[in-house]
Design a protein around this motif. Structure first.
Motif, mmCIF file in Angstrom:
data_model
loop_
_atom_site.group_PDB
_atom_site.id
_atom_site.type_symbol
_atom_site.label_atom_id
_atom_site.label_comp_id
_atom_site.label_asym_id
_atom_site.label_seq_id
_atom_site.Cartn_x
_atom_site.Cartn_y
_atom_site.Cartn_z
ATOM 1 N N GLU A 75 4.761 10.780 -9.333
ATOM 2 C CA GLU A 75 4.313 11.106 -10.686
ATOM 3 C C GLU A 75 3.724 12.504 -10.766
ATOM 4 O O GLU A 75 3.485 13.014 -11.853
ATOM 5 N N LYS A 76 3.474 13.138 -9.624
ATOM 6 C CA LYS A 76 2.829 14.441 -9.584
ATOM 7 C C LYS A 76 3.860 15.562 -9.523
ATOM 8 O O LYS A 76 5.024 15.340 -9.185
ATOM 9 N N ALA A 77 3.393 16.767 -9.788
ATOM 10 C CA ALA A 77 4.232 17.952 -9.591
ATOM 11 C C ALA A 77 4.509 18.073 -8.084
ATOM 12 O O ALA A 77 3.665 17.676 -7.266
ATOM 13 N N PRO A 78 5.670 18.604 -7.714
ATOM 14 C CA PRO A 78 6.041 18.651 -6.295
ATOM 15 C C PRO A 78 5.019 19.326 -5.380
ATOM 16 O O PRO A 78 4.711 18.795 -4.305
ATOM 17 N N MET A 102 0.817 -1.186 0.000
ATOM 18 C CA MET A 102 0.000 0.000 0.000
ATOM 19 C C MET A 102 0.865 1.255 0.000
ATOM 20 O O MET A 102 0.646 2.151 -0.807
ATOM 21 N N THR A 103 1.836 1.342 0.884
ATOM 22 C CA THR A 103 2.677 2.524 0.971
ATOM 23 C C THR A 103 3.468 2.744 -0.304
ATOM 24 O O THR A 103 3.570 3.875 -0.787
ATOM 25 N N SER A 104 4.018 1.689 -0.865
ATOM 26 C CA SER A 104 4.827 1.854 -2.077
ATOM 27 C C SER A 104 3.981 2.350 -3.247
ATOM 28 O O SER A 104 4.460 3.144 -4.066
ATOM 29 N N MET A 105 2.724 1.932 -3.332
ATOM 30 C CA MET A 105 1.840 2.420 -4.395
ATOM 31 C C MET A 105 1.538 3.902 -4.203
ATOM 32 O O MET A 105 1.506 4.668 -5.163
ATOM 33 N N LEU A 106 1.332 4.311 -2.961
ATOM 34 C CA LEU A 106 1.066 5.715 -2.672
ATOM 35 C C LEU A 106 2.277 6.569 -3.024
ATOM 36 O O LEU A 106 2.143 7.604 -3.684
ATOM 37 N N VAL A 107 3.448 6.133 -2.612
ATOM 38 C CA VAL A 107 4.670 6.880 -2.910
ATOM 39 C C VAL A 107 4.883 6.966 -4.420
ATOM 40 O O VAL A 107 5.217 8.028 -4.948
ATOM 41 N N ALA A 137 0.777 18.853 -1.194
ATOM 42 C CA ALA A 137 -0.597 19.067 -0.726
ATOM 43 C C ALA A 137 -1.278 17.735 -0.419
ATOM 44 O O ALA A 137 -1.986 17.597 0.587
ATOM 45 N N ASP A 138 -1.053 16.752 -1.273
ATOM 46 C CA ASP A 138 -1.614 15.419 -1.038
ATOM 47 C C ASP A 138 -1.027 14.787 0.220
ATOM 48 O O ASP A 138 -1.734 14.129 0.987
ATOM 49 N N ILE A 139 0.264 14.980 0.447
ATOM 50 C CA ILE A 139 0.923 14.450 1.639
ATOM 51 C C ILE A 139 0.334 15.096 2.894
ATOM 52 O O ILE A 139 0.046 14.402 3.878
ATOM 53 N N ALA A 140 0.128 16.407 2.866
ATOM 54 C CA ALA A 140 -0.456 17.100 4.019
ATOM 55 C C ALA A 140 -1.858 16.579 4.316
ATOM 56 O O ALA A 140 -2.211 16.349 5.473
ATOM 57 N N ALA A 141 -2.657 16.389 3.293
ATOM 58 C CA ALA A 141 -4.017 15.875 3.478
ATOM 59 C C ALA A 141 -3.991 14.446 4.016
ATOM 60 O O ALA A 141 -4.760 14.099 4.921
ATOM 61 N N ALA A 142 -3.093 13.624 3.474
ATOM 62 C CA ALA A 142 -2.979 12.239 3.939
ATOM 63 C C ALA A 142 -2.515 12.187 5.390
ATOM 64 O O ALA A 142 -3.013 11.390 6.190
ATOM 65 N N ARG A 143 -1.566 13.047 5.739
ATOM 66 C CA ARG A 143 -1.057 13.088 7.117
ATOM 67 C C ARG A 143 -2.189 13.401 8.089
ATOM 68 O O ARG A 143 -2.320 12.747 9.128
ATOM 69 N N GLU A 144 -3.020 14.387 7.752
ATOM 70 C CA GLU A 144 -4.141 14.757 8.624
ATOM 71 C C GLU A 144 -5.125 13.598 8.774
ATOM 72 O O GLU A 144 -5.565 13.279 9.880
ATOM 73 N N THR A 145 -5.437 12.960 7.673
ATOM 74 C CA THR A 145 -6.354 11.815 7.701
ATOM 75 C C THR A 145 -5.775 10.667 8.517
ATOM 76 O O THR A 145 -6.468 10.053 9.337
#
Length: 82
Positions: free
Chosen positions: A11-14, A1-6, A19-27
């Protein structure tokens, strides 16, 4: 699961990835607090919870005790004991 997320983040712009990392961290923090509360309600020790989280018992207690214990205490303490 983690490797797929990473992989998907890479593949995204930095800034989009950040922003996705911040949202995931909060969740994930909210989910961790929920699971800690469930573990405590099932009688798990702070030591066992800390081991599952990969942190010290003191760190787990400091981070989560105020967020999970009052709900449990309310069931056992008389109102005059607070």
């Amino acid at each position: 699961m983690t490797s797929m997320l990473v992989a998907s983040l890479r593949e995204k712009a930095p800034l989009e990835a950040l922003a996705d990392i911040a949202a995931a961290r909060e969740t994930l923090e909210a989910e961790a607090a929920l699971q800690v509360r469930r573990a405590r309600e099932q009688g798990c020790s702070w030591e066992a919870i800390a081991a599952a989280l990969g942190i010290s018992r003191q760190a787990a207690h400091k981070k989560y005790a105020g967020r999970v214990e009052p709900r449990r205490r309310g069931r056992f303490w008389a109102s005059g004991d607070r």
